[in-house]
Design a protein around this motif. Structure first.
Motif, PDB file in Angstrom:
ATOM      1  N   SER A   1      29.789 -15.690  44.308  1.00 33.91           N
ATOM      2  CA  SER A   1      28.766 -14.677  44.592  1.00 33.91           C
ATOM      3  C   SER A   1      29.321 -13.341  44.117  1.00 33.91           C
ATOM      4  CB  SER A   1      28.446 -14.626  46.096  1.00 33.91           C
ATOM      5  OG  SER A   1      29.599 -14.229  46.819  1.00 33.91           O
ATOM      6  N   LEU A   2      28.488 -12.311  44.067  1.00 35.59           N
ATOM      7  CA  LEU A   2      28.971 -10.991  43.664  1.00 35.59           C
ATOM      8  C   LEU A   2      29.785 -10.402  44.805  1.00 35.59           C
ATOM      9  CD1 LEU A   2      25.899  -9.478  41.785  1.00 35.59           C
ATOM     10  CD2 LEU A   2      28.069 -10.243  40.807  1.00 35.59           C
ATOM     11  N   VAL A   3      31.054 -10.103  44.513  1.00 36.73           N
ATOM     12  CA  VAL A   3      31.978  -9.623  45.535  1.00 36.73           C
ATOM     13  C   VAL A   3      32.380  -8.185  45.215  1.00 36.73           C
ATOM     14  CG1 VAL A   3      34.199  -9.992  46.665  1.00 36.73           C
ATOM     15  CG2 VAL A   3      32.840 -11.961  45.897  1.00 36.73           C
ATOM     16  N   ASP A   4      32.093  -7.276  46.162  1.00 33.98           N
ATOM     17  CA  ASP A   4      32.504  -5.886  46.025  1.00 33.98           C
ATOM     18  C   ASP A   4      33.928  -5.753  46.557  1.00 33.98           C
ATOM     19  OD1 ASP A   4      32.948  -3.185  46.101  1.00 33.98           O
ATOM     20  OD2 ASP A   4      31.049  -2.666  47.078  1.00 33.98           O
ATOM     21  N   PHE A   5      34.886  -5.514  45.667  1.00 38.91           N
ATOM     22  CA  PHE A   5      36.284  -5.471  46.069  1.00 38.91           C
ATOM     23  C   PHE A   5      36.582  -4.271  46.973  1.00 38.91           C
ATOM     24  CE2 PHE A   5      38.815  -8.451  43.177  1.00 38.91           C
ATOM     25  CZ  PHE A   5      37.725  -9.302  43.011  1.00 38.91           C
ATOM     26  N   ASN A   6      35.792  -3.207  46.847  1.00 34.41           N
ATOM     27  CA  ASN A   6      35.983  -2.044  47.728  1.00 34.41           C
ATOM     28  C   ASN A   6      35.694  -2.429  49.172  1.00 34.41           C
ATOM     29  OD1 ASN A   6      36.261   0.239  45.570  1.00 34.41           O
ATOM     30  ND2 ASN A   6      34.442  -0.926  44.957  1.00 34.41           N
ATOM     31  N   LYS A   7      34.619  -3.228  49.374  1.00 34.70           N
ATOM     32  CA  LYS A   7      34.264  -3.672  50.724  1.00 34.70           C
ATOM     33  C   LYS A   7      35.305  -4.638  51.278  1.00 34.70           C
ATOM     34  CE  LYS A   7      30.360  -5.268  53.475  1.00 34.70           C
ATOM     35  NZ  LYS A   7      31.203  -6.045  54.383  1.00 34.70           N
TER      36      LYS A   7
ATOM     37  N   ILE B   1      32.777  -8.280  41.239  1.00 35.01           N
ATOM     38  CA  ILE B   1      32.998  -9.422  40.351  1.00 35.01           C
ATOM     39  C   ILE B   1      32.363 -10.663  40.967  1.00 35.01           C
ATOM     40  CG2 ILE B   1      34.774 -10.886  39.271  1.00 35.01           C
ATOM     41  CD1 ILE B   1      36.678  -8.554  39.400  1.00 35.01           C
ATOM     42  N   ASN B   2      31.893 -11.553  40.088  1.00 34.89           N
ATOM     43  CA  ASN B   2      31.373 -12.841  40.538  1.00 34.89           C
ATOM     44  C   ASN B   2      32.560 -13.735  40.906  1.00 34.89           C
ATOM     45  OD1 ASN B   2      29.286 -14.692  41.056  1.00 34.89           O
ATOM     46  ND2 ASN B   2      29.596 -15.673  39.074  1.00 34.89           N
ATOM     47  N   ALA B   3      32.767 -13.963  42.216  1.00 33.88           N
ATOM     48  CA  ALA B   3      33.958 -14.703  42.670  1.00 33.88           C
ATOM     49  C   ALA B   3      33.681 -15.307  44.038  1.00 33.88           C
ATOM     50  CB  ALA B   3      35.158 -13.764  42.720  1.00 33.88           C
ATOM     51  N   ASP B   4      34.682 -16.019  44.559  1.00 33.11           N
ATOM     52  CA  ASP B   4      34.602 -16.581  45.910  1.00 33.11           C
ATOM     53  C   ASP B   4      35.120 -15.522  46.888  1.00 33.11           C
ATOM     54  OD1 ASP B   4      35.733 -17.957  48.348  1.00 33.11           O
ATOM     55  OD2 ASP B   4      34.811 -19.695  47.360  1.00 33.11           O
TER      56      ASP B   4
END
Length: 530
Positions: free
Chosen positions: A389-395, A421-424
């Motif tokens: 899914s789209l993962v906000d690394f800041n969050k 990024i699209n990741a787990d």
């Protein structure tokens, strides 16, 4: 003399006179005819002289203006005459120097030249004689000469004339093509690919690799059709593609098919067919390139089998890890409960040493529980159970700051806006949490900082987590990413956290490394493929 004789004499004189007059008239007439003939011959001769002069002038003009070099030589190869083109090409002038054409011929062509001159003397003409010669500046030229003999009125040869054509460029191209063909033949013969020329489904030529692959000689292959070395059940597909190629709808195609060797065994090969057409687009022949993939296919099948076995093994290990963790945690809970009860029931009876030992027991139980959880997490990290899914690394960083214990003297900061990024999400959370947790517990300075940043490359995102903690000795830079390896206080570490980080980075086709200096801090770098 009597009268009768006189009369006869007079008559004879008269006849003689008349005959003389008549002869004079005839002579006069013949003289006039002769004069007329003389005048006519003189006029005709003048015309012939003029015509001869004209023709000679014309011939001289033709000789001078021939575009190709033109040479006249005697039978000893000495130049008698040559036009301007010949002078310019050869660099010699016969009016200023003696030129012998035999001396201009390259030694490699001398025997051929002598043989050709004999043929000229026998036949009177010589066509398409080719040789290498030296011109006056010392350079080498290739020439083609057509020549013929010149005869006297007794039909005896007295000289030879020839037109020279410069074929140096043609010969260079011919030699280049010959050399390129030789090189191409070497490449083809030594190619690891089996290559064959096919005409009307007949093999007309094949390289050594092809012959060795199938076990046939040249003579044997020329007697075979493609169908003779193909599996009957695979011919239909090949025939369809060949028909499309013959009709002009295909210029090339690839097919994977089986071939039958001479000894009856078979092989699997990737076959590429390319059409070579004439100017009208009709297929003259096909070039077949065959790559034996039998071993490759066997390896692929073995790989597929191993992958299935590995998947089954991983699944079994995961199930085993869960079972073992359950079986281990159950007695740990019992021990923890017993220690709690002992502390509660006998705290007034136990001395300080007994209370300390019960606390140590609880800490050991808690450490064992963390170790079991770590093993479960490590065993559950596989590509199959990733949920993208789209993962906000800041969050992610914000959530970690809210969950883990961060000492008051340590600040976790983001240096620049991190990507989405699209990741787990769970795995990314594990990755950063393990690195940040590892950093904050190893900072002993009054003002601790953990700084997180990112940068974008062509194929990956690169992240850095920098702290100003104790630092990691160089000999541990590789070890810490292996399971059950840790640095420093082993009582507080399971040795699994960074191995989890490494496993997650590997799942995203990235790399992880670190820079560190004792008492200055550590920076973990890792990449994640886009």
């Amino acid at each position: 003399m009597d009268n009768k004789e006189v009369i006869l004499l007079r008559k004879a004189l008269d006849r003689q006179k008349k005959a003389r007059v008549q002869a004079e008239k005839i002579l006069e007439r013949k003289s006039k005819d002769l004069y007329d003939v003389t005048l006519h011959l003189k006029h005709a001769n003048s015309k012939l002289e003029n015509l001869l002069s004209e023709k000679t002038s014309e011939l001289d003009g033709v000789f001078i203006n021939i575009i190709d070099p033109y040479v006249v030589m005697d039978l000893a190869f000495n130049v008698i005459n040559m036009n301007l083109s010949a002078k310019e090409f050869l660099g010699y002038d016969h009016t200023k120097e003696t030129i012998n054409l035999e001396k201009l011929v390259h030694k490699d062509y001398m025997e051929y030249t002598i043989s050709s001159f004999r043929s000229l003397l026998e036949l009177g003409t010589l066509k398409n004689y080719k040789a290498k010669i030296y011109v006056k500046d010392g350079s080498e030229k290739y020439v083609q000469i057509n020549c013929s003999l010149i005869y006297n009125k007794e039909h005896q040869p007295i000289a030879a004339q020839g037109i020279i054509r410069d074929v140096t460029r043609e010969m260079e191209i011919s030699h280049l093509l010959t050399e390129q063909k030789r090189q191409l033949d070497i490449i083809i013969e030594n190619s690891p690919l089996s290559i064959a020329l096919v005409v009307a489904n007949k093999i007309v030529k094949a390289n050594n690799t092809f012959k060795n692959l199938l076990g046939y000689s040249d003579a044997e292959l020329k007697k075979l059709c493609l169908k003779d070395i193909s599996f009957p059940e695979e011919r239909e597909e090949s025939n369809k593609l060949m028909t499309l190629m013959e009709s002009g709808k295909l210029d090339n195609f690839s097919i994977t098919k089986h071939y039958v060797r001479k000894d009856g065994t078979s092989l699997l090969a990737k076959t590429s067919i390319n059409a070579v057409r004439d100017e009208q687009g009709v297929v003259e022949y096909q070039v077949a390139m065959i790559e034996d993939i039998t071993e490759q296919r066997n390896l692929e099948l073995q790989k597929e089998k191993l992958m299935k076995e590995l998947e089954a093994s991983n699944q079994g290990l995961q199930e085993y890890a869960h079972i073992v963790s359950h079986d281990l945690k159950s007695p740990l809970r019992s021990l923890s409960a017993l220690a709690t009860w002992l502390n509660e029931d006998y705290k007034e009876v136990l001395d300080d040493n007994g209370v300390f030992n019960l606390q140590m027991m609880q800490e050991r139980i808690e450490g064992m529980d963390k170790l079991i959880d770590g093993i479960l997490k490590y065993s559950s990290i596989t590509a199959e159970n990733l949920e993208y899914s789209l993962v906000d690394f800041n969050k992610i960083i914000h959530d970690i700051r809210e969950i883990i214990f961060i000492p008051k003297h340590v600040n976790v900061i983001i240096m620049n806006t991190l990507p989405t990024i699209n990741a787990d999400k769970t795995k990314i959370h594990q990755l950063f949490q393990n690195i940040i947790s590892n950093a904050v517990v190893n900072i002993e300075k009054e003002e601790g900082v953990v700084a997180i940043s990112s940068l974008e490359t062509d194929s990956h995102w690169q992240f850095s987590v920098k702290d100003n903690g104790k630092g990691i000795p160089k000999e541990y830079h590789e070890k810490i990413f292996k399971i059950f390896q840790s640095v420093g206080d082993k009582e507080r570490s399971t040795g699994i956290g960074l191995s989890i980080v490494k496993k997650i980075v590997d799942l995203y086709e990235g790399e992880i490394w670190l820079d560190s200096a004792i008492d200055e801090g550590t920076t973990f770098h890792f990449t994640i493929k886009k």
